[in-house]
Design a protein around this motif. Structure first.
Motif, PDB file in Angstrom:
ATOM      1  N   HIS A 134     149.034  44.783  26.181  1.00  0.00           N
ATOM      2  CA  HIS A 134     149.539  45.215  24.876  1.00  0.00           C
ATOM      3  C   HIS A 134     148.743  44.577  23.745  1.00  0.00           C
ATOM      4  N   GLU A 145     149.106  43.911  32.970  1.00  0.00           N
ATOM      5  CA  GLU A 145     149.716  42.916  32.093  1.00  0.00           C
ATOM      6  C   GLU A 145     149.903  41.577  32.794  1.00  0.00           C
ATOM      7  N   GLN A 196     158.035  65.481  31.865  1.00  0.00           N
ATOM      8  CA  GLN A 196     157.345  64.707  30.845  1.00  0.00           C
ATOM      9  C   GLN A 196     155.895  64.542  31.275  1.00  0.00           C
ATOM     10  N   PHE A 246     155.950  63.613  35.106  1.00  0.00           N
ATOM     11  CA  PHE A 246     157.116  63.275  35.940  1.00  0.00           C
ATOM     12  C   PHE A 246     158.244  64.218  35.631  1.00  0.00           C
ATOM     13  N   VAL A 250     152.808  62.636  31.223  1.00  0.00           N
ATOM     14  CA  VAL A 250     152.455  61.274  30.834  1.00  0.00           C
ATOM     15  C   VAL A 250     150.947  61.158  30.590  1.00  0.00           C
ATOM     16  N   PRO A 264     150.407  51.667  23.551  1.00  0.00           N
ATOM     17  CA  PRO A 264     151.812  51.314  23.366  1.00  0.00           C
ATOM     18  C   PRO A 264     152.595  51.476  24.659  1.00  0.00           C
ATOM     19  N   SER A 265     153.742  50.891  24.643  1.00  0.00           N
ATOM     20  CA  SER A 265     154.606  50.983  25.828  1.00  0.00           C
ATOM     21  C   SER A 265     154.931  52.441  26.103  1.00  0.00           C
ATOM     22  N   GLY A 266     154.856  52.823  27.345  1.00  0.00           N
ATOM     23  CA  GLY A 266     155.185  54.195  27.712  1.00  0.00           C
ATOM     24  C   GLY A 266     154.015  55.141  27.591  1.00  0.00           C
ATOM     25  N   SER A 267     152.855  54.614  27.241  1.00  0.00           N
ATOM     26  CA  SER A 267     151.711  55.506  27.045  1.00  0.00           C
ATOM     27  C   SER A 267     151.038  55.886  28.361  1.00  0.00           C
ATOM     28  N   GLY A 268     151.475  55.297  29.468  1.00  0.00           N
ATOM     29  CA  GLY A 268     150.956  55.716  30.768  1.00  0.00           C
ATOM     30  C   GLY A 268     149.913  54.785  31.360  1.00  0.00           C
ATOM     31  N   LYS A 269     149.838  53.558  30.839  1.00  0.00           N
ATOM     32  CA  LYS A 269     148.837  52.611  31.340  1.00  0.00           C
ATOM     33  C   LYS A 269     149.072  52.278  32.815  1.00  0.00           C
ATOM     34  N   SER A 270     150.301  51.918  33.123  1.00  0.00           N
ATOM     35  CA  SER A 270     150.595  51.558  34.520  1.00  0.00           C
ATOM     36  C   SER A 270     150.421  52.759  35.423  1.00  0.00           C
ATOM     37  N   THR A 271     150.829  53.913  34.920  1.00  0.00           N
ATOM     38  CA  THR A 271     150.687  55.121  35.722  1.00  0.00           C
ATOM     39  C   THR A 271     149.217  55.355  36.073  1.00  0.00           C
TER      40      THR A 271
END
Ligand SMILES: Nc1ncnc2c1ncn2[C@@H]1O[C@H](COP(=O)(O)OP(=O)(O)OP(=O)(O)O)[C@@H](O)[C@H]1O
Ligand SMILES: [Mg+2]
Lengths: 238, 775
Positions: A202, A169, A25, A18, A27, A46-53
């Motif tokens: 998580h 999640e 960045q 992105f 991702v 972890p949060s921000g690791s790109g799972k949702s992406t």
């Protein structure tokens, strides 16, 4: 497991970043893994690791910068907008962390939003019973508890009996007991209808209920574990 | 202390900029038009009233058949008036010098400015351009006629076979509209002109002299009521004197009943309330749009609000925060609107007045009423509606905000719906949950269509009148004679084809529906070819023109009470049937009955109806003549005064309805953006999404349009009747059938454009909206 089945969903060298220039960045930095048909797959990280992406790219909502997603050998990258829409329509069900129900439709109608998309939907009354929503079927979303809303959202996703159920999640906003109920429901669905499930979470404990766990960190797959003796969520504690 | 929330205001403004700009523009337009209209209007009224004093406007005038002797003038002046002789002559005017008459011009002697000031003369002149004539072959003509006929200062016109140089364009104080006759329903600036020449020139012209006498009261009546009483009494007295001196009263026109003096003034002082009310309703619609926008923002930000409320911000602080942007937009619109109102909008309206009336010069004057109606009221409306709606919304408990549960209804379950297909139920849900927006849409569309209906109804009515009045004319030419005999006592005869005698008189109504409307009474000959009516009627039986019957809602068998125009005599008739004639309110009876009723000798008549112009009767015996041209000239004048503007107005209406639809559908789509994004994610195709979210709006828009059209028709009919009741004569409101689909189509086209924009708006909503999980 034979190669054929393994190749049901193929995530191949997916890269995604992105932003521009300095604020760029990366991702996802080359994701590779496969999911078999009927598998219950958990994405951990972890949060921000790109799972949702990643989930959005699998869902055809977002596009990767490079690499491809293939389902039964068909690459999403080759599809135009319409084909992607039809892909989602035919193969995918979504469950979101915050339910995303349509506020002016009641429970039953929210589920019908899903069944409309299928030529052979499940029986809605039976499903309402299975979901424990029969008594609430005429309520509006804002008159429901979080758990009831999430069950509605699951109902909307599975009524069309999708090949793949994407859950981001699904219990992120729910308390311990309700979370367990919901997870149980997803597990039951997987067993009863044989849908492939990809669930982002998580909660590392949940890898025990999965057939297959993918651990992400820094945009790469760090662990790809096949769980030969999974247990029911009932038996898990966290 | 300034609330830290203030920092968010630019963001709120930025989020809704498109809506704010549209609302701003429409408000500027509304405020500008209203203030421009009121300012122009007030300035004009002021100019008229000032001129009435300064140019010594007459209190009335009369016309005699012969010049009044000094004794008669003296005799008339004993009744508390001063008489001023103001003769005129009337000629054909040829203003393009092609040898053909383009109209008629009434020529007076130029007034003397000093004598006007000292009160020795009446009816002074306001010079709009150029100067007054002061030499032979010079003439100053009415400014409005000049504009209509394309005559400029320095041009030459021909009258009475003589060329005159136009030295100036003027407005005579007793002709603020060019009414040929004081009682004409409408003025005619296209083919009628009023002009002045020097006294020497006037005296040198050969032509028929009309003996007009103006009067002024020594003690002016205090109000119109008293004026009517005084003038009625005066008329009785004058008639006696005039008869005593063997003269004949041809016309009696007190100012209050003189169209040329009163029409413009009445129009200026009359019809503004309606316009202001319509504008205010528009502003209410806009205020609702603003309030809905704000309340959607509140819904969107409900979590923030819940948190702020929970952490101690008061409801008041938040209300002020959320209405400050609409209030600022309104204030700015008021400012800009007023600036435009006093400048270009005022000029446009003044232009319209000058296009219809022979207005004098004017000065723009500041106008408190204009400020209140154009600016204060919209501001109050905007504030009140926004404070009420936003305040109510913010009254909910912080908890409800945190839960995103902003429904104010107590309903626990969703409304049950009929067993329709899922898609239709979905649409219905969209409809129901956005009901407020749709109601505002309906109100806005109704207003636009109502106004638009008028823009078609006015020209339609005029054209229809023009068509029917010519079709209905009882004869090609209608002559009124001064008496049935010539100077030698010989009965007048003509060999013009189709010539037929008739008798006519004027009475006024004495009926419950309306008193004092002038009614023409005709007596026709036995076997008349112009009046296809039976002859063997009882003395009190009459046929009634369709215009009269329609206006007064008369049926066969109804009784018709009339009284004398200039005296106390009363008449009662029974309606025998309808005679198709829409040109005037009149009644028809056999000429023998006519002569008995009016006490005439047997065989009396006072006019001819013919198929071709009469050439074998000396003009001096003819009082007046009417042909098709005269009748349609009214309609032509109306067409000219309002026809052109109506087209602009109808487009303005479509533009406003387009903007309203644009705004409201935008609001609806924004409100439902997350749901739209979601169904896209779930796999609904763009067409399906549009068919859900646009279809609901389309259905409402279409139904609103159709219902509005019918409502407009009904309402306009009622208003038109009320309006016509005030005036003499009747023409029913008429809208060509083909205009209804046209009105609909124009609006549907506007909606289609909006729908296309909506479609691309929907397409543009990113799917990630649903996934952001912000709410
Ligand atoms: N539309 C976007 N524009 C810019 N950056 C984005 C966008 N979407 C995601 N990111 C960034 O990508 C990274 C991964 O985000 P993502 O939502 O995939 O994380 P996640 O693993 O789902 O985290 P979480 O567990 O908190 O949900 C984050 O650093 C985020 O800031
Ligand atoms: Mg995430």
């Amino acid at each position: 497991m034979s190669d054929d089945i393994k190749k049901f969903l193929e995530i191949s060298n997916i890269k995604k970043g992105f932003g521009q220039g300095d604020s760029r960045q990366e991702v996802l930095r080359g994701m590779n893994f496969e999911v078999a048909k009927g598998e219950f797959c958990v994405l951990l990280g972890p949060s921000g690791s790109g799972k949702s992406t990643l989930l959005n790219i699998i869902g055809g909502i977002d596009k990767a910068d490079s690499g491809y997603i293939a389902i039964n050998g068909d690459k999403l990258e080759d599809m135009n907008d319409k084909a992607l829409t039809l892909y989602r329509r035919k193969h995918l069900g979504y469950v979101f962390q915050l339910y995303n129900l349509i506020p002016n439709l009641n429970v039953k109608e929210n589920i019908e939003v899903g069944s409309y998309l299928s030529d052979s939907p499940l029986d809605i009354d039976e499903l309402l019973n299975t979901l424990g929503l029969w008594d609430h079927r005429y309520k509006l979303p804002n008159q429901l508890s979080g758990g009831q809303q999430q069950r509605t959202s699951i109902g909307r996703a599975i009524i069309k009996n999708p090949d793949i159920l994407l859950c981001d999640e699904p219990t992120g906003a729910l308390d311990y007991n309700t979370s367990k109920e919901i997870l149980k429901l997803i597990e039951d669905v997987n067993q009863k209808y044989g849908n492939t499930i990809i669930m982002v979470t998580h909660n590392t404990e949940l890898q025990h209920m999965a057939d297959h766990t993918i651990k992400l960190r820094d945009g790469l797959v760090r662990k790809n574990i096949v769980n030969e003796n999974k247990v029911s969520v009932d038996q898990l504690e966290w | 202390m300034m609330s830290p929330l203030t920092k968010r205001l630019p963001r709120l403004l930025k989020d809704g900029w498109a809506k704010y700009i549209v609302v701003f523009m429409v408000m500027v337009l509304l405020i500008g038009i209203v203030s421009g209209m009121l300012v122009a209007n007030k300035s004009m009224i002021h100019a008229l009233e000032e001129n009435k004093e300064e140019l010594n406007q007459e209190d009335g005038h009369l016309e005699l058949a012969y010049e009044a002797s000094d004794e008669l003038v003296e005799a008339m002046e004993q009744y508390g008036i001063r008489i001023y002789y103001q003769p005129y002559m009337q000629f054909d005017e040829d203003n393009d010098l092609d040898g053909e008459a383009d109209g008629e011009v009434r020529v007076y002697i130029v007034s003397d400015t000093d004598k006007i000031a000292s009160g020795e003369e009446v009816n002074g002149i306001d010079v709009i351009k150029g100067e007054l004539p002061d030499d032979e072959a010079e003439i100053a003509i009415d400014r409005m006629h000049a504009d209509n006929a394309g005559i400029k200062v320095g041009d030459e016109i021909s009258l009475n076979d003589k060329l005159y140089k136009v030295t100036g364009l003027i407005a005579r104080v007793d002709y603020s509209t060019l009414h040929k006759k004081a009682t004409d329903f409408m003025f005619d600036a296209l083919t009628f002109d009023v002009a002045v020449v020097t006294e020497e020139e006037f005296n040198s012209i050969e032509g028929k002299l009309y003996y007009q006498y103006a009067w002024k009261y020594n003690d002016p009546p205090q109000d119109e009521k008293e004026e009517i009483k005084v003038s009625e009494k005066l008329m009785g007295n004058l008639v006696t004197e005039i008869e005593r001196y063997d003269n004949q009263l041809l016309d009696y026109a007190p100012s209050y009943a003189n169209g040329a003096v009163q029409f413009a003034y009445d129009d200026l002082t009359g019809d503004l309330t309606m316009t202001t009310v319509i504008m205010i309703i528009f502003e209410v619609v806009l205020a609702f749009i603003m309030a809905i926008t704000t309340s959607n923002t509140i819904t969107r930000e409900s979590a923030v609000i819940g948190t702020l409320r929970a952490s101690g911000y008061t409801r008041m602080e938040l209300t002020i925060h959320y209405i400050s942007v609409p209030v600022m937009v309104t204030l700015l619109a008021a400012l800009v609107g007023n600036i435009l109102g006093y400048t270009c909008f005022k000029d446009v309206i003044v232009g319209m007045y000058y296009n219809s009336y022979s207005m004098p010069n004017y000065d723009t004057i500041w106008n408190a009423r204009a400020f209140i109606e154009s600016t204060v009221i919209p501001l109050v409306v905007m504030f009140a509606i926004n404070i009420i709606i936003v305040g109510r919304k913010l009254r909910l408990s912080p908890l409800k905000f945190l839960r995103h549960d902003l429904s104010t209804s107590k309903r626990k379950k969703a409304r049950r719906l009929p067993r329709w297909s899922f898609i239709n139920r979905f649409r219905l849900r969209i409809l129901l949950s956005n009901a407020v927006d749709f109601i505002v849409l309906f109100a806005g569309l109704f207003l636009c269509m109502f106004l638009m209906f008028f823009t078609f109804a006015l020209p339609g009515t005029i054209d229809h009148y023009k068509d029917t009045v010519v079709d209905d004319m009882f004869a090609g030419y209608q002559y009124v004679l001064k008496s049935p005999v010539d100077a030698n006592g010989q009965i007048l005869e003509t060999s013009a084809s189709g010539a037929e005698r008739y008798a006519a008189a004027n009475l006024v109504t004495d009926m419950k529906y309306k008193k004092g409307e002038s009614i023409a009474v005709y007596g026709y000959e036995e076997g008349s070819s112009h009046f296809d009516l039976p002859y063997d009627l009882e003395k009190d039986e009459v046929y009634v023109s369709s215009a009269f019957a329609d206006k007064f809602k008369l049926k066969t068998g109804d009784s018709i009470r009339l009284k004398g125009e200039f005296d106390d005599s009363t008449y009662e008739f029974t309606m025998k049937g309808v005679f198709e004639y829409c040109g005037s309110c009149s009644i028809y009876m056999p000429i023998d009955n006519f002569n008995i009723i009016f006490g005439n000798e047997e065989g009396y008549f006072n006019g001819f109806l013919t198929d071709e112009p009469i050439e074998d009767i000396d003009e001096i015996y003819i009082m007046s003549s009417i042909d098709k041209e005269d009748l349609v000239s009214i309609a032509n004048q109306l067409d000219h005064s309002i026809g052109g503007y109506m087209r602009y107005f109808s487009f303005a209406c479509v533009a406003i309805s387009l903007l309203l639809m644009f705004l409201i559908t935008k609001i609806i789509i924004e409100k439902n953006a997350v749901s739209i994004s979601l169904v896209k994610v779930l796999g609904y195709l763009p067409g399906e999404v549009a068919s859900l979210y646009i279809m609901a709006s389309s259905i409402v828009a279409l139904f609103s349009m159709i219902i509005s059209l019918f409502l407009s028709k009904a309402l306009a009919g009622i208003l038109f009747d009320i309006f016509l009741k005030e005036y003499d004569g009747y023409f029913p409101m008429y809208v060509q059938e083909s205009k209804y689909p046209l009105i609909l189509l124009l609006n549907i086209a506007a909606y289609a454009l909006v729908a296309i924009i909506d479609y691309s708006r929907i397409k543009k909503i990113p799917m990630t909206d649903a996934l952001k999980n912000v709410e």
